[in-house]
Enzyme design. Structure first.
Site, mmCIF file in Angstrom:
data_model
loop_
_atom_site.group_PDB
_atom_site.id
_atom_site.type_symbol
_atom_site.label_atom_id
_atom_site.label_comp_id
_atom_site.label_asym_id
_atom_site.label_seq_id
_atom_site.Cartn_x
_atom_site.Cartn_y
_atom_site.Cartn_z
ATOM 1 N N HIS A 17 -0.968 7.319 -0.568
ATOM 2 C CA HIS A 17 -1.439 6.161 -1.779
ATOM 3 C C HIS A 17 -1.667 7.588 -2.840
ATOM 4 O O HIS A 17 -2.536 8.326 -2.277
ATOM 5 C CB HIS A 17 -2.117 4.848 -2.346
ATOM 6 C CG HIS A 17 -1.802 4.311 -3.573
ATOM 7 N ND1 HIS A 17 -2.996 4.623 -4.061
ATOM 8 C CD2 HIS A 17 -1.204 2.885 -3.529
ATOM 9 C CE1 HIS A 17 -2.333 4.272 -5.319
ATOM 10 N NE2 HIS A 17 -1.535 3.174 -4.749
ATOM 11 N N GLU A 66 -4.141 7.700 -4.609
ATOM 12 C CA GLU A 66 -5.261 7.019 -4.773
ATOM 13 C C GLU A 66 -6.026 7.733 -3.762
ATOM 14 O O GLU A 66 -7.631 8.281 -3.817
ATOM 15 C CB GLU A 66 -6.402 5.690 -5.246
ATOM 16 C CG GLU A 66 -6.068 4.960 -6.451
ATOM 17 C CD GLU A 66 -5.817 3.844 -6.752
ATOM 18 O OE1 GLU A 66 -5.873 3.117 -5.748
ATOM 19 O OE2 GLU A 66 -5.443 2.828 -7.376
ATOM 20 N N GLU A 79 5.937 6.017 -6.791
ATOM 21 C CA GLU A 79 4.552 6.374 -7.867
ATOM 22 C C GLU A 79 4.298 6.356 -8.549
ATOM 23 O O GLU A 79 3.180 7.827 -8.495
ATOM 24 C CB GLU A 79 4.098 5.130 -6.772
ATOM 25 C CG GLU A 79 3.665 3.944 -5.579
ATOM 26 C CD GLU A 79 2.434 3.202 -5.515
ATOM 27 O OE1 GLU A 79 2.907 2.122 -6.304
ATOM 28 O OE2 GLU A 79 1.637 3.386 -5.592
ATOM 29 N N GLY A 123 0.092 -3.074 -7.740
ATOM 30 C CA GLY A 123 -1.441 -3.757 -7.230
ATOM 31 C C GLY A 123 -1.938 -4.407 -8.543
ATOM 32 O O GLY A 123 -2.042 -5.660 -7.569
ATOM 33 N N GLY A 124 -1.972 -4.270 -9.505
ATOM 34 C CA GLY A 124 -2.826 -5.371 -10.390
ATOM 35 C C GLY A 124 -2.368 -6.414 -10.244
ATOM 36 O O GLY A 124 -3.052 -7.926 -9.988
ATOM 37 N N GLY A 177 -1.939 1.392 -12.403
ATOM 38 C CA GLY A 177 -2.950 0.552 -12.955
ATOM 39 C C GLY A 177 -3.365 1.598 -14.449
ATOM 40 O O GLY A 177 -3.914 0.714 -15.411
ATOM 41 N N ASN A 223 -0.558 -4.558 -3.542
ATOM 42 C CA ASN A 223 -1.236 -3.435 -2.858
ATOM 43 C C ASN A 223 -2.822 -3.804 -3.312
ATOM 44 O O ASN A 223 -3.548 -4.215 -4.519
ATOM 45 C CB ASN A 223 -1.450 -2.171 -3.137
ATOM 46 C CG ASN A 223 -2.555 -1.393 -2.569
ATOM 47 O OD1 ASN A 223 -3.439 -0.945 -2.103
ATOM 48 N ND2 ASN A 223 -2.330 -0.087 -3.344
ATOM 49 N N TRP A 224 -3.891 -4.877 -3.022
ATOM 50 C CA TRP A 224 -5.113 -5.274 -3.274
ATOM 51 C C TRP A 224 -5.992 -4.492 -3.178
ATOM 52 O O TRP A 224 -6.815 -4.451 -4.042
ATOM 53 C CB TRP A 224 -5.331 -6.363 -1.845
ATOM 54 C CG TRP A 224 -4.491 -8.198 -1.973
ATOM 55 C CD1 TRP A 224 -3.601 -8.378 -2.539
ATOM 56 C CD2 TRP A 224 -4.665 -9.488 -1.837
ATOM 57 N NE1 TRP A 224 -3.536 -9.372 -2.585
ATOM 58 C CE2 TRP A 224 -3.734 -10.136 -1.550
ATOM 59 C CE3 TRP A 224 -5.731 -9.698 -0.328
ATOM 60 C CZ2 TRP A 224 -3.878 -11.436 -0.974
ATOM 61 C CZ3 TRP A 224 -5.687 -10.654 0.542
ATOM 62 C CH2 TRP A 224 -5.023 -11.443 0.112
ATOM 63 N N LYS A 225 -6.061 -3.169 -2.815
ATOM 64 C CA LYS A 225 -6.547 -2.144 -2.902
ATOM 65 C C LYS A 225 -7.848 -3.061 -2.294
ATOM 66 O O LYS A 225 -8.202 -3.416 -1.671
ATOM 67 C CB LYS A 225 -6.928 -1.746 -4.537
ATOM 68 C CG LYS A 225 -5.217 -1.334 -5.176
ATOM 69 C CD LYS A 225 -5.697 -0.552 -6.023
ATOM 70 C CE LYS A 225 -4.459 -0.248 -7.276
ATOM 71 N NZ LYS A 225 -3.932 0.601 -7.748
ATOM 72 N N SER A 230 2.704 -0.322 -12.571
ATOM 73 C CA SER A 230 2.158 -1.601 -13.590
ATOM 74 C C SER A 230 3.260 -2.078 -13.872
ATOM 75 O O SER A 230 3.628 -2.365 -14.914
ATOM 76 C CB SER A 230 1.828 -0.930 -14.426
ATOM 77 O OG SER A 230 0.894 0.175 -14.511
HETATM 78 C C1 PEP Z 1 -0.866 -0.240 -6.486
HETATM 79 O O1 PEP Z 1 -1.409 0.808 -6.544
HETATM 80 O O2 PEP Z 1 0.187 0.981 -5.597
HETATM 81 C C2 PEP Z 1 0.342 0.111 -8.201
HETATM 82 C C3 PEP Z 1 1.785 0.226 -7.950
HETATM 83 O O3 PEP Z 1 -0.991 -0.258 -8.708
HETATM 84 P P1 PEP Z 1 -0.252 -0.730 -10.190
HETATM 85 O O4 PEP Z 1 0.272 -2.027 -9.991
HETATM 86 O O5 PEP Z 1 -1.998 -1.906 -11.092
HETATM 87 O O6 PEP Z 1 -0.283 0.066 -11.679
#
Ligand code: PEP
Length: 251
Positions: free
Chosen positions: A98, A100, A169, A234-235, A175, A8-10, A213
């Site tokens: 998500h 967010e 999640e 994500g990251g 994040g 997920n590049w966000k 994470s």
């Molecule tokens: C996400 O945005 O779905 C996510 C899991 O982010 P991160 O891996 O950065 O925690």
């Protein structure tokens, strides 16, 4: 069932940065990977990502997805993007619900369920995110929250539920660098699996990803759990080396 590793590049990237990231991924990608792979990119980049994929056989196995979709089919919904539009850009997946979006855009369980329905109607697999906040976990409400979120999607989608992907999640792990322990994640995944089992006899088709994470160092211990069928990343999906290591851990 093959595991699925989805990035997920966000709201990150640029034409140049995406090109460099995909080129680096292509260099390290196995032509016949043992897991399914996807990147969910910002909507304006769908065309350029697809074009780069078309020009690089090493990227053939990398599916492309979006990060949100409108619950509506067409019309006066300024700023929204329909499932049919995503389909024209060959989206295989779309993330819905998500945290967010639930948090910053006040998306309700019912809206998330309708978005999943819109995606399914267009032939796109929704990656339905569920997860509890830290306050909810500390109050002992984790199971209740994730079951309520998934129940809305099951209720709206009936037998089509076997076509979705679920992503657990925990909001406190996204994040933040804090990951659910493999045991914590597994126990929630088992709850979600049981809920799917009660909803459809095709429950074994539904992959339940862990997200929060996940990184190159912790992926293997999470992915080895019996009910963790992949990861939503994500990251670490923005760094080719890390994303490739997570893919390798899923093989
Ligand atoms: C996400 O945005 O779905 C996510 C899991 O982010 P991160 O891996 O950065 O925690």
């Amino acid at each position: 069932m093959k595991k699925l590793i989805a990035g997920n590049w966000k709201m990150n990237g640029s034409l140049a940065a995406n090109e460099a990231l995909l080129a680096a991924l292509a260099q390290g990608m196995d032509a016949a990977p043992a897991c399914d792979m996807a990147v969910c990119v910002p909507a304006p980049y769908l065309a350029s990502v697809q074009a780069q994929k078309a020009g690089n056989p090493n990227l053939a196995a990398l599916a492309v997805g979006a990060q949100d979709v409108s619950a509506h089919a067409v019309g006066a919904f300024t700023g929204e993007v329909s499932a049919a539009m995503l389909k024209e850009f060959d989206c295989r997946y779309v993330i819905v619900g998500h945290s967010e979006r639930r948090q910053y855009h006040h998306e309700s369980d019912a809206l998330v369920a309708d978005k999943a329905k819109a995606a399914l109607a267009a032939g796109i697999t929704p990656i339905v995110c569920v997860g509890e906040t830290l306050a909810e976990r500390e109050a002992g409400h984790t199971e209740e929250v994730v079951k309520r979120q998934l129940a809305a999607v099951i209720h709206a989608n009936g037998h089509c539920i076997s076509e979705i992907v679920v992503a657990y999640e925990p909001v406190w792990a996204i994040g933040t660098g804090k990951t659910a322990s493999p045991e914590e994640a597994q126990s929630v995944h088992a709850v979600l699996r049981a809920q799917l089992k009660a909803a459809t006899d095709q429950f074994a088709r539904v992959r339940i990803l862990y997200g929060g994470s996940m990184n190159a160092a912790n992926a293997a211990s999470l992915l080895v759990q019996p009910d963790i069928d992949g990861g939503l990343i994500g990251g670490a999906a923005l760094k080719a080396d890390d994303f490739l290591k997570i893919i390798a851990a899923a093989q």
